[in-house]
Design an enzyme around this catalytic site. Structure first.
Site, PDB file in Angstrom:
ATOM      1  N   HIS A  28      26.817   9.180  33.521  1.00  0.00           N
ATOM      2  CA  HIS A  28      26.626  10.029  32.340  1.00  0.00           C
ATOM      3  C   HIS A  28      25.589  11.125  32.602  1.00  0.00           C
ATOM      4  O   HIS A  28      25.846  12.315  32.390  1.00  0.00           O
ATOM      5  CB  HIS A  28      26.184   9.159  31.156  1.00  0.00           C
ATOM      6  N   GLU A  29      24.427  10.709  33.080  1.00  0.00           N
ATOM      7  CA  GLU A  29      23.349  11.684  33.298  1.00  0.00           C
ATOM      8  C   GLU A  29      23.659  12.590  34.491  1.00  0.00           C
ATOM      9  O   GLU A  29      23.230  13.749  34.511  1.00  0.00           O
ATOM     10  CB  GLU A  29      22.018  10.956  33.513  1.00  0.00           C
TER      11      GLU A  29
ATOM     12  N   HIS B 220      25.428  15.574  33.205  1.00  0.00           N
ATOM     13  CA  HIS B 220      24.485  16.554  32.641  1.00  0.00           C
ATOM     14  C   HIS B 220      23.763  17.319  33.751  1.00  0.00           C
ATOM     15  O   HIS B 220      23.601  18.538  33.681  1.00  0.00           O
ATOM     16  CB  HIS B 220      23.443  15.839  31.771  1.00  0.00           C
TER      17      HIS B 220
END
Length: 418
Positions: free
Chosen positions: A18-19, A22
């Site tokens: 997920h990160e 980003h």
């Protein structure tokens, strides 16, 4: 211990992917990503690479990518400040010493008149007790040095707010997107490992000494009907078997183009408080590559739809907060899944990845969806929302989310121990 390791690996993978989404899109758009963190709270491990501090933190309740400009910048140089300056080979300032200047004897100490580290990248001031006005160019990758800790400056073109609406929206959306991508990949791998479950009532393995083997059923048989009732799916067939423990069933079977009838009596098995029937068969699997690729996408779509339906029931009051699970509940569920085998553990990981992606896209403050909502409002209005007002909304939202997590965790503990 096995469950602890499995939970840590699963949690770490979900948060990392997920990160990472980003982070990658922040860097692709030119943003300065100050930190990539797994977990919250005190650091237990860290290293610096390509302008970004990578950290693992103590509390396993999420993660974050800290991009320059999302929070107020760390240090603001005001008129009257005494600072030390160090220079690179081109004569540009590459270190700004905010305190402990005595530890930097080669630094040039000045009193600041004006500093612009956002656009012009200049510092104007005077040497102590001197009248000559001096102007210094600052390297875009210069560092503040405070308490001997270096922090890279962030010119405006490296900050989140400087980027276009599509770039900011993509950076926010990339985290949840990568969770869906991870789920597709996991389901694809499962398809490669075990094949893709067929929809029709076709038999895979027939267990030795089972009612199915005694009845003469073979791998590859396709069930057409049970007691004259047509069946077309594996779920439909197994449900009939489950509902008839110790009751003889007449199966119409298609085998190698021929049709024959076989009689089988499901064995009684206790499942929880219910008694069900089983005949000792496993589902058939399709091992074609095309089906495997499709499986990755169709399973992700089906689970996404199911989670959204249940989320809708939560909103409409058909589900209560007591039915939600936090980290403790997820750990307990992971413990049960791990005991059923690696395949189910991988599937559980994929489902949680989809869940994480969906939850983060909800239009709630402090979540990616809430921040995307503000970016969307900016696109409609043609101008950004006041950053201070947006920050207050996200802060309140984060506090409420933490409160919700505490309530859910308490419910998990009650279910486990009370």
């Amino acid at each position: 211990m096995t469950t602890v390791i499995a939970f840590i690996l699963m949690f770490g993978l979900l948060v990392f992917v997920h990160e990472w989404g980003h982070l990658i899109f922040a860097k692709r758009s030119g943003m300065l990503a100050r930190e990539f963190a797994i977990g919250f709270g005190p650091k237990i491990f860290s290293f610096m690479k390509n302008e970004t501090l990578y950290t693992i933190r103590l509390l396993p309740i999420g993660g974050y990518v800290r991009v320059a400009g999302e929070d107020p910048e760390i240090i603001e140089l005001k008129a009257g400040h005494h600072i030390g300056l160090e220079f690179d080979g081109a004569g540009k300032v590459n270190k700004i010493i905010v305190n402990n200047k005595d530890k930097h004897p080669d630094a040039r100490v000045i009193e600041v008149e004006h500093a612009d580290l956002d656009h012009a990248l200049k510092i104007v001031g005077y040497e102590i007790d001197e009248d000559e006005r001096l102007e210094f160019d600052v390297d875009p990758k210069a560092f503040f040095v405070m308490d001997e800790k270096e922090t890279q400056i962030a010119p405006y073109n490296r900050q989140f707010a400087s980027k276009s609406v599509p770039q900011r929206a993509m950076q926010l959306f990339a985290g949840p997107m990568m969770n869906f991508v991870l789920a597709i990949i996991i389901f694809f791998i499962l398809g490669l490992v075990q094949g893709v479950p067929v929809d029709e009532a076709r038999l895979g393995k027939v267990i030795e000494d089972s009612p199915a083997q005694e009845a003469g059923l073979q791998s590859g048989d396709e069930i057409i009907s049970v007691d004259g009732q047509q069946v077309s799916t594996w779920e439909g067939f197994t449900e009939i078997v489950r509902q008839h423990p110790d009751q003889e069933l007449t199966l119409t079977v298609s085998r190698n183009g021929d049709t024959e009838e076989l009689n089988v009596t499901p064995q009684s098995v206790q499942e929880g408080e219910a008694t069900i029937g089983r005949i000792g068969i496993e589902r058939a699997f399709d091992e074609s590559f095309t089906k495997t690729v499709q499986f990755g996408f169709t399973q992700t779509y089906d689970w996404t739809k199911l989670i959204l339906v249940n989320l809708g029931k939560l909103v409409t009051g058909q589900f209560s907060l007591d039915m939600l699970s936090g980290p403790v509940g997820i750990y307990d569920a992971t413990d049960r899944v791990v005991q059923t085998g690696f395949i189910n553990y991988m599937m559980w990981t994929a489902i949680l990845s989809i869940n994480l992606g969906i939850v983060n896209l909800l239009p709630l403050p402090a979540l990616d969806g809430g921040r995307l909502l503000f970016v969307g409002l900016e696109a409609v209005r043609g101008k950004p929302i006041d950053p201070q007002k947006e920050g207050i909304v996200h802060f309140i939202g984060f506090a409420l989310l933490m409160l919700l997590m505490l309530v859910v965790t308490w419910n998990d503990i009650q279910r486990l121990f009370l």
